[in-house]
Design a protein around this motif. Structure first.
Motif, mmCIF file in Angstrom:
data_model
loop_
_atom_site.group_PDB
_atom_site.id
_atom_site.type_symbol
_atom_site.label_atom_id
_atom_site.label_comp_id
_atom_site.label_asym_id
_atom_site.label_seq_id
_atom_site.Cartn_x
_atom_site.Cartn_y
_atom_site.Cartn_z
ATOM 1 N N THR A 84 13.081 -39.644 58.020
ATOM 2 C CA THR A 84 11.797 -39.404 57.359
ATOM 3 C C THR A 84 11.320 -40.657 56.629
ATOM 4 O O THR A 84 10.145 -41.035 56.714
ATOM 5 C CB THR A 84 11.936 -38.212 56.404
ATOM 6 N N ASP A 109 10.373 -31.460 61.285
ATOM 7 C CA ASP A 109 11.576 -30.890 60.660
ATOM 8 C C ASP A 109 11.121 -29.697 59.824
ATOM 9 O O ASP A 109 10.740 -29.838 58.672
ATOM 10 C CB ASP A 109 12.268 -31.931 59.776
ATOM 11 N N ARG A 156 14.735 -27.849 57.337
ATOM 12 C CA ARG A 156 15.196 -28.142 55.976
ATOM 13 C C ARG A 156 14.040 -27.890 55.007
ATOM 14 O O ARG A 156 12.931 -28.386 55.207
ATOM 15 C CB ARG A 156 15.640 -29.604 55.880
ATOM 16 N N GLN A 209 8.463 -33.913 51.678
ATOM 17 C CA GLN A 209 8.967 -35.295 51.661
ATOM 18 C C GLN A 209 8.102 -36.175 52.574
ATOM 19 O O GLN A 209 7.681 -37.267 52.193
ATOM 20 C CB GLN A 209 10.422 -35.311 52.128
ATOM 21 N N ASP A 239 8.607 -36.500 63.235
ATOM 22 C CA ASP A 239 9.863 -36.318 62.490
ATOM 23 C C ASP A 239 10.605 -35.136 63.116
ATOM 24 O O ASP A 239 9.976 -34.212 63.638
ATOM 25 C CB ASP A 239 9.549 -36.015 61.018
HETATM 26 MG MG LIG Z 1 14.163 -35.997 57.233
#
Ligand SMILES: [Mg+2]
Ligand SMILES: Nc1nc2c(ncn2[C@@H]2O[C@H](COP(=O)(O)OP(=O)(O)OP(=O)(O)O)[C@@H](O)[C@H]2O)c(=O)[nH]1
Length: 483
Positions: free
Chosen positions: A293, A316, A319, A325, A368
């Motif tokens: 990331t 992603d 998570r 993020q 990502d």
């Molecule tokens: Mg990541």
């Protein structure tokens, strides 16, 4: 009259007492309550200094004046009738005349009062209208002022962000390699810099250093073989020549036998082959925590600096907070981003990102992906599925499968690279966290064993800490030349 005045005084006094009681009650209630939190004082709305000019409509004023004129005429008529009666008090006609004018005067007074009341009402209405207009004007001014302030703030924020990115110059490659240079390279330099005989003992020491250098056994062996080979051919006479030979050999390995592995000659993402329709889709993969990331954020900024438009796809979704993020990086790099809900299908998110890039003619899509799954699904199977989804969204994509490996994991990085390459056909890799380790030699092992080009190296956590990989520059920094 006196009785009326007295009763009015009583009413007023009663009202005053009642008002005083209410004020006392409210004051007590307020004191009993806890002190409320202090709110910032609201700036009172300012009205124009001069009160607006207000007047009832001219026609209304004219009607009131006419009624007042009629009242005066009635008063005068009554006056003269009374005078006639005074001159002849017994005259029935004069009495009747007085009575008539008294009635007329009463009518004229009522009418004048009525007209005066109407004019007052009209004046009040005009005053209220004027006041509302003035308030509206003040509020519009305040709104415009607020909008200008918000605009200025936005611009100031943008300026500050630009400055921050500029200030965040990031580390140089040499700084990023400091620990590695202090590790096996320091030992190598100490050995090769000494005015020593090139004997078996020296070669034994060289072997030991190379084996501890995280380049991998195979690569260490082949480097040593190359040195022995040159020795045999009498190309090497002393240790300083060995250093030059090793340096050459390492650069050859890192260049994968080519002069330059990208059109630009400075590493980085290769351009799409001629005739391939954009957008260029880059799928970023790697085990959890390697720096995927972060790399995407830095890469977005780097590509934008080179004049390309970029969109980020938050693939992603496994998570928690992975999306946020990436969002932070999107904001820092000033790149748009497509994101789904946590736990949603990453394939759908990446499909949307590619579709949007096509529609908006964006040059590069950075996807990502997760590094670990919570479900029983195998990570490689999931990544393969994403690859197929991208191919559906934009046939021929992903054009680049960028594997991010963590330099601090040393030999494990080579293992990981092999696994990902077998499953996905990695086309390039990023060596992240080079700044945090003395195990930078691993890059030589990866290139030697997998023949995959290094595209970038990560040398820190700032936005400017991603460097396009150039083998020559890298070897120079590794051997501490030109620092
Ligand atoms: Mg990541
Ligand atoms: N010092 C240093 N830290 C880095 C570098 N690249 C990434 N990091 C740090 O490594 C940590 C993990 O980075 P992420 O980008 O979240 O890694 P990831 O691969 O996306 O992780 P998952 O999404 O959990 O699989 C973060 O704290 C980053 O700041 C680098 O080049 N140098």
């Amino acid at each position: 009259v006196l009785a009326l005045a007295l009763s009015q005084i009583v009413v007023v006094a009663f009202l005053l007492v009642a008002a005083a009681l209410i004020v006392a009650f409210v004051a007590r209630a307020l004191l009993a309550r806890k002190q409320p939190p202090q709110l910032p004082a609201e700036k009172p709305k300012e009205f124009p200094l001069s009160a607006p000019e207000v007047a009832a409509p001219a026609e209304r004023v004219a009607r009131e004046e006419k009624a007042r004129g009629e009242l005066s005429a009635a008063e005068a008529a009554l006056q003269s009738a009374r005078e006639s009666l005074a001159r002849d008090p017994s005259s029935a006609a004069a009495k009747a005349e007085v009575a008539r004018y008294e009635r007329e005067l009463a009518d004229a007074r009522r009418k004048a009062e009525y007209e005066a009341r109407k004019t007052a009402e009209a004046t009040e209405k005009a005053r209220k209208l004027a006041e509302a207009a003035a308030r509206e004007e003040v509020e519009a001014l305040a709104r415009a002022e607020e909008a200008a302030l918000a605009e200025a703030k936005l611009r100031a924020g943008e300026e500050a962000r630009k400055k921050l990115v500029e200030q965040e110059k990031g580390r140089t490659l040499a700084e990023g390699l400091a620990k590695t240079r202090g590790g096996f390279m320091a030992r190598l330099n100490a050995l090769l810099g000494a005015e020593k005989q090139l004997d078996e003992a020296a070669l034994g020491e060289l072997e030991e250093i190379l084996f501890s250098a995280d380049v991998g056994v195979r690569t260490a062996t082949s480097l040593l073989e190359a040195v022995r080979e040159r020795l045999k051919r009498k190309e090497l006479s002393d240790l300083s020549r060995v250093k030059a030979a090793l340096r050459e050999e390492i650069e050859r390995i890192l260049s994968l036998g080519q002069e330059h592995h990208s059109q630009a000659g400075h590493g980085g993402l290769p351009d799409l082959p001629p005739g391939t329709p954009p957008p260029q889709v880059v799928m970023v993969v790697g085990v959890n925590g390697t720096g995927k990331t972060t790399t995407i954020g830095k890469l977005a900024s780097l590509l934008k600096q080179s004049g390309k438009s970029v969109i980020l796809g938050a693939g992603d979704t496994f998570r928690a907070a992975a999306g946020e993020q990436l969002d932070v990086w999107a904001e820092r790099a000033q790149a748009p981003m497509v994101r789904g809900k946590d736990g949603s299908d990453p394939g759908a998110v990446l499909f949307d990102a590619v579709t949007r890039a096509k529609k908006e003619k964006i040059d590069v899509v950075l996807c990502d992906t997760a590094g670990r799954l919570h479900t029983k699904t195998n990570l490689m199977e999931e990544l393969k599925r994403l690859q197929r989804t991208l191919d559906k969204a934009h046939p021929g994509s992903p054009h680049e499968v960028l594997l991010v490996v963590d330099a601090t994991t040393g030999q494990n990085a080579i293992q990981q690279a092999r696994q990902f390459h077998e499953a996905l056909g990695v086309t390039g890799f990023v060596l992240a966290k080079l700044d945090g380790t003395a195990k930078g030699g691993v890059i030589i092992g990866i290139c030697d064993e997998l023949k995959i080009p290094v595209r970038y190296v990560g040398v820190g956590e700032k936005i400017a800490d991603l460097k396009a990989f150039d083998p020559h520059e890298f070897v120079e920094a590794l051997f501490g030349e030109g620092i």
